[in-house]
Design a protein around this motif. Structure first.
Motif, PDB file in Angstrom:
ATOM      1  N   ASP A   1      -8.860  -2.912   8.858  1.00 51.80           N
ATOM      2  CA  ASP A   1     -10.297  -3.079   9.107  1.00 51.80           C
ATOM      3  C   ASP A   1     -10.607  -4.548   9.400  1.00 51.80           C
ATOM      4  OD1 ASP A   1     -10.437  -4.446   6.683  1.00 51.80           O
ATOM      5  OD2 ASP A   1     -11.392  -2.787   5.596  1.00 51.80           O
ATOM      6  N   GLY A   2     -11.897  -4.855   9.532  1.00 55.27           N
ATOM      7  CA  GLY A   2     -12.296  -6.214   9.910  1.00 55.27           C
ATOM      8  C   GLY A   2     -11.940  -7.260   8.880  1.00 55.27           C
ATOM      9  N   ALA A   3     -11.755  -6.839   7.616  1.00 58.85           N
ATOM     10  CA  ALA A   3     -11.366  -7.772   6.554  1.00 58.85           C
ATOM     11  C   ALA A   3      -9.860  -7.816   6.367  1.00 58.85           C
ATOM     12  CB  ALA A   3     -12.041  -7.370   5.241  1.00 58.85           C
ATOM     13  N   GLN A   4      -9.123  -7.192   7.299  1.00 59.33           N
ATOM     14  CA  GLN A   4      -7.654  -7.128   7.248  1.00 59.33           C
ATOM     15  C   GLN A   4      -7.152  -6.340   6.036  1.00 59.33           C
ATOM     16  OE1 GLN A   4      -5.778  -8.793  10.102  1.00 59.33           O
ATOM     17  NE2 GLN A   4      -7.843  -8.153  10.537  1.00 59.33           N
ATOM     18  N   THR A   5      -7.969  -5.406   5.581  1.00 57.96           N
ATOM     19  CA  THR A   5      -7.549  -4.484   4.533  1.00 57.96           C
ATOM     20  C   THR A   5      -6.749  -3.358   5.159  1.00 57.96           C
ATOM     21  OG1 THR A   5      -9.509  -4.981   3.207  1.00 57.96           O
ATOM     22  CG2 THR A   5      -8.362  -2.919   2.703  1.00 57.96           C
ATOM     23  N   VAL A   6      -5.672  -2.963   4.497  1.00 58.99           N
ATOM     24  CA  VAL A   6      -4.790  -1.903   4.994  1.00 58.99           C
ATOM     25  C   VAL A   6      -5.240  -0.560   4.420  1.00 58.99           C
ATOM     26  CG1 VAL A   6      -2.424  -1.015   4.992  1.00 58.99           C
ATOM     27  CG2 VAL A   6      -2.839  -3.483   5.190  1.00 58.99           C
ATOM     28  N   TRP A   7      -5.340   0.443   5.297  1.00 58.81           N
ATOM     29  CA  TRP A   7      -5.718   1.797   4.904  1.00 58.81           C
ATOM     30  C   TRP A   7      -4.672   2.781   5.402  1.00 58.81           C
ATOM     31  CZ3 TRP A   7     -10.362   2.562   2.230  1.00 58.81           C
ATOM     32  CH2 TRP A   7     -11.222   1.452   2.195  1.00 58.81           C
ATOM     33  N   ILE A   8      -4.435   3.830   4.629  1.00 62.56           N
ATOM     34  CA  ILE A   8      -3.533   4.901   5.052  1.00 62.56           C
ATOM     35  C   ILE A   8      -4.351   6.177   5.207  1.00 62.56           C
ATOM     36  CG2 ILE A   8      -1.413   6.180   4.541  1.00 62.56           C
ATOM     37  CD1 ILE A   8      -0.554   3.903   2.734  1.00 62.56           C
ATOM     38  N   ILE A   9      -4.139   6.914   6.301  1.00 62.70           N
ATOM     39  CA  ILE A   9      -4.947   8.101   6.586  1.00 62.70           C
ATOM     40  C   ILE A   9      -4.060   9.289   6.956  1.00 62.70           C
ATOM     41  CG2 ILE A   9      -6.896   6.685   7.375  1.00 62.70           C
ATOM     42  CD1 ILE A   9      -6.114   7.523  10.282  1.00 62.70           C
ATOM     43  N   ASP A  10      -4.704  10.433   7.155  1.00 59.12           N
ATOM     44  CA  ASP A  10      -4.116  11.672   7.681  1.00 59.12           C
ATOM     45  C   ASP A  10      -3.062  12.251   6.738  1.00 59.12           C
ATOM     46  OD1 ASP A  10      -3.531  13.841   9.168  1.00 59.12           O
ATOM     47  OD2 ASP A  10      -2.772  12.767  10.917  1.00 59.12           O
ATOM     48  N   PHE A  11      -3.551  12.935   5.690  1.00 53.75           N
ATOM     49  CA  PHE A  11      -2.668  13.515   4.679  1.00 53.75           C
ATOM     50  C   PHE A  11      -2.582  15.037   4.787  1.00 53.75           C
ATOM     51  CE2 PHE A  11      -3.656   9.334   3.105  1.00 53.75           C
ATOM     52  CZ  PHE A  11      -2.458   8.910   2.554  1.00 53.75           C
ATOM     53  N   ASP A  12      -2.789  15.557   5.991  1.00 52.72           N
ATOM     54  CA  ASP A  12      -2.610  16.989   6.208  1.00 52.72           C
ATOM     55  C   ASP A  12      -1.150  17.363   5.952  1.00 52.72           C
ATOM     56  OD1 ASP A  12      -2.986  19.641   6.964  1.00 52.72           O
ATOM     57  OD2 ASP A  12      -2.834  19.217   9.098  1.00 52.72           O
ATOM     58  N   LYS A  13      -0.931  18.432   5.214  1.00 54.91           N
ATOM     59  CA  LYS A  13       0.408  18.941   4.874  1.00 54.91           C
ATOM     60  C   LYS A  13       1.195  17.982   3.984  1.00 54.91           C
ATOM     61  CE  LYS A  13       1.587  19.791   9.162  1.00 54.91           C
ATOM     62  NZ  LYS A  13       2.385  20.218  10.340  1.00 54.91           N
ATOM     63  N   CYS A  14       0.515  17.060   3.321  1.00 55.92           N
ATOM     64  CA  CYS A  14       1.172  16.139   2.393  1.00 55.92           C
ATOM     65  C   CYS A  14       0.874  16.574   0.958  1.00 55.92           C
ATOM     66  CB  CYS A  14       0.685  14.705   2.603  1.00 55.92           C
ATOM     67  SG  CYS A  14       0.950  14.082   4.275  1.00 55.92           S
ATOM     68  N   GLY A  15       1.685  16.105   0.038  1.00 59.40           N
ATOM     69  CA  GLY A  15       1.471  16.475  -1.353  1.00 59.40           C
ATOM     70  C   GLY A  15       2.275  15.603  -2.287  1.00 59.40           C
ATOM     71  N   GLN A  16       2.076  15.826  -3.586  1.00 56.66           N
ATOM     72  CA  GLN A  16       2.847  15.100  -4.586  1.00 56.66           C
ATOM     73  C   GLN A  16       4.235  15.719  -4.705  1.00 56.66           C
ATOM     74  OE1 GLN A  16      -0.459  15.185  -7.658  1.00 56.66           O
ATOM     75  NE2 GLN A  16       0.381  13.144  -8.042  1.00 56.66           N
ATOM     76  N   GLN A  17       5.203  14.859  -4.944  1.00 52.80           N
ATOM     77  CA  GLN A  17       6.585  15.316  -5.002  1.00 52.80           C
ATOM     78  C   GLN A  17       7.343  14.516  -6.047  1.00 52.80           C
ATOM     79  OE1 GLN A  17       8.226  15.905  -1.126  1.00 52.80           O
ATOM     80  NE2 GLN A  17      10.358  15.851  -1.823  1.00 52.80           N
ATOM     81  N   ALA A  18       8.166  15.182  -6.813  1.00 53.10           N
ATOM     82  CA  ALA A  18       8.960  14.513  -7.842  1.00 53.10           C
ATOM     83  C   ALA A  18      10.174  13.827  -7.218  1.00 53.10           C
ATOM     84  CB  ALA A  18       9.409  15.534  -8.890  1.00 53.10           C
ATOM     85  N   GLY A  19      10.780  12.939  -7.998  1.00 57.37           N
ATOM     86  CA  GLY A  19      11.996  12.278  -7.546  1.00 57.37           C
ATOM     87  C   GLY A  19      11.722  11.108  -6.620  1.00 57.37           C
ATOM     88  N   ASP A  20      12.807  10.549  -6.085  1.00 60.28           N
ATOM     89  CA  ASP A  20      12.702   9.361  -5.233  1.00 60.28           C
ATOM     90  C   ASP A  20      13.383   9.501  -3.879  1.00 60.28           C
ATOM     91  OD1 ASP A  20      11.359   7.723  -7.185  1.00 60.28           O
ATOM     92  OD2 ASP A  20      13.272   7.545  -8.247  1.00 60.28           O
ATOM     93  N   ASP A  21      14.188  10.557  -3.691  1.00 66.25           N
ATOM     94  CA  ASP A  21      15.026  10.619  -2.497  1.00 66.25           C
ATOM     95  C   ASP A  21      14.229  10.742  -1.199  1.00 66.25           C
ATOM     96  OD1 ASP A  21      14.195  13.125  -3.230  1.00 66.25           O
ATOM     97  OD2 ASP A  21      16.093  14.129  -2.781  1.00 66.25           O
TER      98      ASP A  21
ATOM     99  N   GLU B   1       0.836  -1.207   0.000  1.00 64.84           N
ATOM    100  CA  GLU B   1       0.000   0.000   0.000  1.00 64.84           C
ATOM    101  C   GLU B   1       0.869   1.254   0.000  1.00 64.84           C
ATOM    102  OE1 GLU B   1      -3.753   0.600  -0.898  1.00 64.84           O
ATOM    103  OE2 GLU B   1      -2.982  -1.357  -0.280  1.00 64.84           O
ATOM    104  N   ILE B   2       1.951   1.222   0.779  1.00 61.88           N
ATOM    105  CA  ILE B   2       2.875   2.365   0.790  1.00 61.88           C
ATOM    106  C   ILE B   2       3.508   2.533  -0.585  1.00 61.88           C
ATOM    107  CG2 ILE B   2       5.015   3.279   1.789  1.00 61.88           C
ATOM    108  CD1 ILE B   2       4.255   1.731   4.371  1.00 61.88           C
ATOM    109  N   ARG B   3       3.850   1.420  -1.244  1.00 65.43           N
ATOM    110  CA  ARG B   3       4.445   1.501  -2.575  1.00 65.43           C
ATOM    111  C   ARG B   3       3.469   2.136  -3.566  1.00 65.43           C
ATOM    112  NH1 ARG B   3       8.666  -0.778  -5.506  1.00 65.43           N
ATOM    113  NH2 ARG B   3       8.620   0.228  -7.549  1.00 65.43           N
ATOM    114  N   LYS B   4       2.207   1.763  -3.498  1.00 62.06           N
ATOM    115  CA  LYS B   4       1.207   2.381  -4.387  1.00 62.06           C
ATOM    116  C   LYS B   4       1.122   3.884  -4.146  1.00 62.06           C
ATOM    117  CE  LYS B   4      -2.331  -0.388  -3.487  1.00 62.06           C
ATOM    118  NZ  LYS B   4      -3.744  -0.849  -3.567  1.00 62.06           N
ATOM    119  N   MET B   5       1.175   4.274  -2.880  1.00 61.96           N
ATOM    120  CA  MET B   5       1.150   5.699  -2.537  1.00 61.96           C
ATOM    121  C   MET B   5       2.370   6.411  -3.133  1.00 61.96           C
ATOM    122  SD  MET B   5       1.132   7.404   1.295  1.00 61.96           S
ATOM    123  CE  MET B   5       2.812   6.847   1.684  1.00 61.96           C
ATOM    124  N   HIS B   6       3.530   5.805  -3.003  1.00 61.98           N
ATOM    125  CA  HIS B   6       4.751   6.399  -3.545  1.00 61.98           C
ATOM    126  C   HIS B   6       4.731   6.429  -5.071  1.00 61.98           C
ATOM    127  CE1 HIS B   6       7.441   5.852   0.276  1.00 61.98           C
ATOM    128  NE2 HIS B   6       6.488   6.762   0.420  1.00 61.98           N
TER     129      HIS B   6
END
Length: 237
Positions: free
Chosen positions: A179-199, A157-162
């Motif tokens: 969640d109850g189905a063992q699905t992974v969720w990522i939350i709280d994107f305050d002050k987050c944004g898209q960024q170029a590069g990989d570093d 899930e983190i890789r998809k986000m990246h």
């Protein structure tokens, strides 16, 4: 998303997720009293202020007012310098959630946001989906360990986000839910944004690992260094 703008206020909202709200009432959906009058408050949670849980048609929503933290937050509780509607914290978080949802990342669906300008400053609110039957990793790991397959799913899930170019500047185990189905969720994107590069990507992962180590000492979560390996394998594909 549709937009309603006046001289001092802009509202962004998804009418498909607010079918029970008349268009003339949209400006009121950020007021707790509106939902109390409609008997739609299903609960609340305390953090940096109160997050209110709202029962909508077919889903629950989380409504929160943006508040500052730290020492400065004691002086200026909820005001931010206005640099344009698109630069408001709620607009930026709404945009990131839309980007991630379209990229197939498991994140709360964005429902509505509001920025209200007063002089050189603004206040903001956000309404997003509340993930049903979900707990953050801290609460999960306090109760019991999780298996390698779940750690792999977290890494995926983190890789998809990246891959969507989103830098989660506060990636920690409070912001990862199961969640109850063992699905992974990522939350709280305050002050987050898209960024170029990989570093910056390693910085996200290192911050997450420090979060596991911190909660081992603070909350005695059931985690060990070897649990990091399947998470990395999931991330690396």
């Amino acid at each position: 998303m549709e937009t309603i703008s006046t001289n001092n206020q802009t509202i962004w909202y998804d009418p498909k997720l607010l079918t029970q709200v008349a268009k003339g009432d949209i400006a009121q959906i950020f007021e707790v009293e509106y939902w109390q009058q409609h008997d739609a408050i299903s609960g609340s949670a305390q953090g940096r202020g109160t997050t209110w849980f709202i029962q909508l048609d077919g889903m629950q929503a989380a409504l929160r007012h943006y508040r500052r933290g730290g020492l400065f937050g004691k002086l200026v509780e909820d005001q931010y310098r206005f640099l344009g509607w698109g630069s408001t914290r709620c607009a930026m978080e709404l945009n990131v959630l839309n980007v991630l949802a379209k990229a197939g990342v498991n994140v709360p669906r964005p429902i509505a946001a509001r920025a209200t300008k007063s002089g050189l400053f603004y206040r903001a609110d956000l309404m997003s989906e509340r993930i049903p039957n979900a707990k953050d990793l801290v609460d999960v790991l306090v109760a019991k360990p999780i298996d390698a397959n779940i750690y792999r799913k977290i890494g995926q899930e983190i890789r998809k986000m990246h891959d969507a170019g989103v830098n989660h500047t506060d990636l920690n185990i409070h912001n990862i839910l199961l969640d109850g189905a063992q699905t992974v969720w990522i939350i709280d994107f305050d002050k987050c944004g898209q960024q170029a590069g990989d570093d910056w990507k390693d910085g996200n992962l290192n911050r997450l690992k420090r979060s596991f180590l911190k909660e081992v000492n603070k909350r005695q979560i059931q985690w060990q260094e070897s649990d990091w390996e399947p998470l990395l394998k999931g991330y690396q594909g």
